[in-house]
Motif scaffolding. Structure first.
Motif, PDB file in Angstrom:
ATOM      1  N   LEU A  11       0.823  -1.211   0.000  1.00 39.85           N
ATOM      2  CA  LEU A  11       0.000   0.000   0.000  1.00 39.85           C
ATOM      3  C   LEU A  11       0.856   1.260   0.000  1.00 39.85           C
ATOM      4  O   LEU A  11       0.518   2.246  -0.664  1.00 39.85           O
ATOM      5  CB  LEU A  11      -0.952   0.000   1.195  1.00 39.85           C
ATOM      6  CG  LEU A  11      -2.073  -1.037   1.135  1.00 39.85           C
ATOM      7  CD1 LEU A  11      -2.851  -1.057   2.448  1.00 39.85           C
ATOM      8  CD2 LEU A  11      -2.994  -0.760  -0.021  1.00 39.85           C
ATOM      9  N   CYS A  12       1.969   1.247   0.727  1.00 42.62           N
ATOM     10  CA  CYS A  12       2.882   2.397   0.720  1.00 42.62           C
ATOM     11  C   CYS A  12       3.461   2.629  -0.669  1.00 42.62           C
ATOM     12  O   CYS A  12       3.521   3.766  -1.144  1.00 42.62           O
ATOM     13  CB  CYS A  12       4.014   2.180   1.719  1.00 42.62           C
ATOM     14  SG  CYS A  12       3.535   2.294   3.428  1.00 42.62           S
ATOM     15  N   ILE A  13       3.864   1.571  -1.329  1.00 41.43           N
ATOM     16  CA  ILE A  13       4.447   1.694  -2.663  1.00 41.43           C
ATOM     17  C   ILE A  13       3.406   2.211  -3.653  1.00 41.43           C
ATOM     18  O   ILE A  13       3.681   3.108  -4.456  1.00 41.43           O
ATOM     19  CB  ILE A  13       5.035   0.336  -3.118  1.00 41.43           C
ATOM     20  CG1 ILE A  13       6.264   0.001  -2.271  1.00 41.43           C
ATOM     21  CG2 ILE A  13       5.395   0.359  -4.596  1.00 41.43           C
ATOM     22  CD1 ILE A  13       6.769  -1.412  -2.448  1.00 41.43           C
ATOM     23  N   VAL A  14       2.201   1.664  -3.605  1.00 39.49           N
ATOM     24  CA  VAL A  14       1.141   2.101  -4.517  1.00 39.49           C
ATOM     25  C   VAL A  14       0.793   3.569  -4.276  1.00 39.49           C
ATOM     26  O   VAL A  14       0.630   4.347  -5.226  1.00 39.49           O
ATOM     27  CB  VAL A  14      -0.104   1.198  -4.368  1.00 39.49           C
ATOM     28  CG1 VAL A  14      -1.300   1.787  -5.085  1.00 39.49           C
ATOM     29  CG2 VAL A  14       0.196  -0.197  -4.887  1.00 39.49           C
ATOM     30  N   THR A  15       0.702   3.964  -3.010  1.00 37.95           N
ATOM     31  CA  THR A  15       0.398   5.360  -2.695  1.00 37.95           C
ATOM     32  C   THR A  15       1.500   6.283  -3.191  1.00 37.95           C
ATOM     33  O   THR A  15       1.239   7.322  -3.801  1.00 37.95           O
ATOM     34  CB  THR A  15       0.209   5.542  -1.181  1.00 37.95           C
ATOM     35  OG1 THR A  15      -0.847   4.690  -0.748  1.00 37.95           O
ATOM     36  CG2 THR A  15      -0.126   6.978  -0.831  1.00 37.95           C
ATOM     37  N   ARG A  19       1.067   9.173  -6.212  1.00 36.81           N
ATOM     38  CA  ARG A  19       1.382  10.590  -5.978  1.00 36.81           C
ATOM     39  C   ARG A  19       2.492  11.055  -6.909  1.00 36.81           C
ATOM     40  O   ARG A  19       2.452  12.174  -7.416  1.00 36.81           O
ATOM     41  CB  ARG A  19       1.770  10.817  -4.526  1.00 36.81           C
ATOM     42  CG  ARG A  19       0.586  10.690  -3.614  1.00 36.81           C
ATOM     43  CD  ARG A  19       1.000  10.835  -2.171  1.00 36.81           C
ATOM     44  NE  ARG A  19      -0.150  10.566  -1.330  1.00 36.81           N
ATOM     45  CZ  ARG A  19      -0.685  11.451  -0.530  1.00 36.81           C
ATOM     46  NH1 ARG A  19      -0.195  12.662  -0.469  1.00 36.81           N
ATOM     47  NH2 ARG A  19      -1.721  11.137   0.198  1.00 36.81           N
ATOM     48  N   LEU A  20       3.466  10.217  -7.143  1.00 39.80           N
ATOM     49  CA  LEU A  20       4.565  10.573  -8.037  1.00 39.80           C
ATOM     50  C   LEU A  20       4.068  10.785  -9.463  1.00 39.80           C
ATOM     51  O   LEU A  20       4.432  11.760 -10.121  1.00 39.80           O
ATOM     52  CB  LEU A  20       5.646   9.483  -8.009  1.00 39.80           C
ATOM     53  CG  LEU A  20       6.880   9.730  -8.858  1.00 39.80           C
ATOM     54  CD1 LEU A  20       7.660  10.903  -8.292  1.00 39.80           C
ATOM     55  CD2 LEU A  20       7.739   8.490  -8.893  1.00 39.80           C
ATOM     56  N   ILE A  21       3.200   9.901  -9.904  1.00 43.89           N
ATOM     57  CA  ILE A  21       2.633  10.050 -11.253  1.00 43.89           C
ATOM     58  C   ILE A  21       1.806  11.328 -11.335  1.00 43.89           C
ATOM     59  O   ILE A  21       1.885  12.074 -12.322  1.00 43.89           O
ATOM     60  CB  ILE A  21       1.788   8.805 -11.618  1.00 43.89           C
ATOM     61  CG1 ILE A  21       2.711   7.599 -11.807  1.00 43.89           C
ATOM     62  CG2 ILE A  21       0.961   9.060 -12.867  1.00 43.89           C
ATOM     63  CD1 ILE A  21       1.978   6.281 -11.913  1.00 43.89           C
ATOM     64  N   GLY A  22       1.035  11.633 -10.303  1.00 42.59           N
ATOM     65  CA  GLY A  22       0.239  12.866 -10.293  1.00 42.59           C
ATOM     66  C   GLY A  22       1.108  14.102 -10.350  1.00 42.59           C
ATOM     67  O   GLY A  22       0.824  15.047 -11.091  1.00 42.59           O
TER      68      GLY A  22
END
Length: 106
Positions: A11-15, A19-22
């Protein structure tokens, strides 16, 4: 127990990636003023939704209001107006909520 930590790590990696992509997509772009205004209100709306979710509780089909949470929220609101400092506001709000919970349980 390790399955929970694996889930938290995923979940940390996905979050982080979302955010990085955004940030990468929005970098260098000029936003329309209406869209910028919308993004300015998103954090406030999220905080209100989280607080209201904590204040209004449901138990076996009945809805009630959590007095310790209401007391802590009112105290925190008054403290942030007076002190304009976040950390003391949170600490005092939590302590007031705990105090109300203690008084109601005894």
């Amino acid at each position: 127990m390790s399955e929970q930590w694996i889930l938290i790590l995923v979940l940390c990696i996905v979050t982080f990636l979302s955010r990085l992509i955004g940030v990468e997509m929005m970098a260098g772009r000029i936003l329309h003023p209406t869209l910028r205004l919308y993004f300015n209100y998103v954090p406030i709306a999220m905080m209100v939704a989280l607080i209201v979710d904590q204040i209004i509780t449901t138990d076996q089909g009945s809805t009630s209001i959590s007095l310790p949470i209401v007391g802590g929220a009112i105290t925190a609101t008054l403290m942030i107006k007076v002190t304009r400092s976040f950390l003391p506001t949170v600490i005092i709000g939590v302590l007031v909520g705990l105090g109300i919970r203690y008084l109601l349980s005894s």
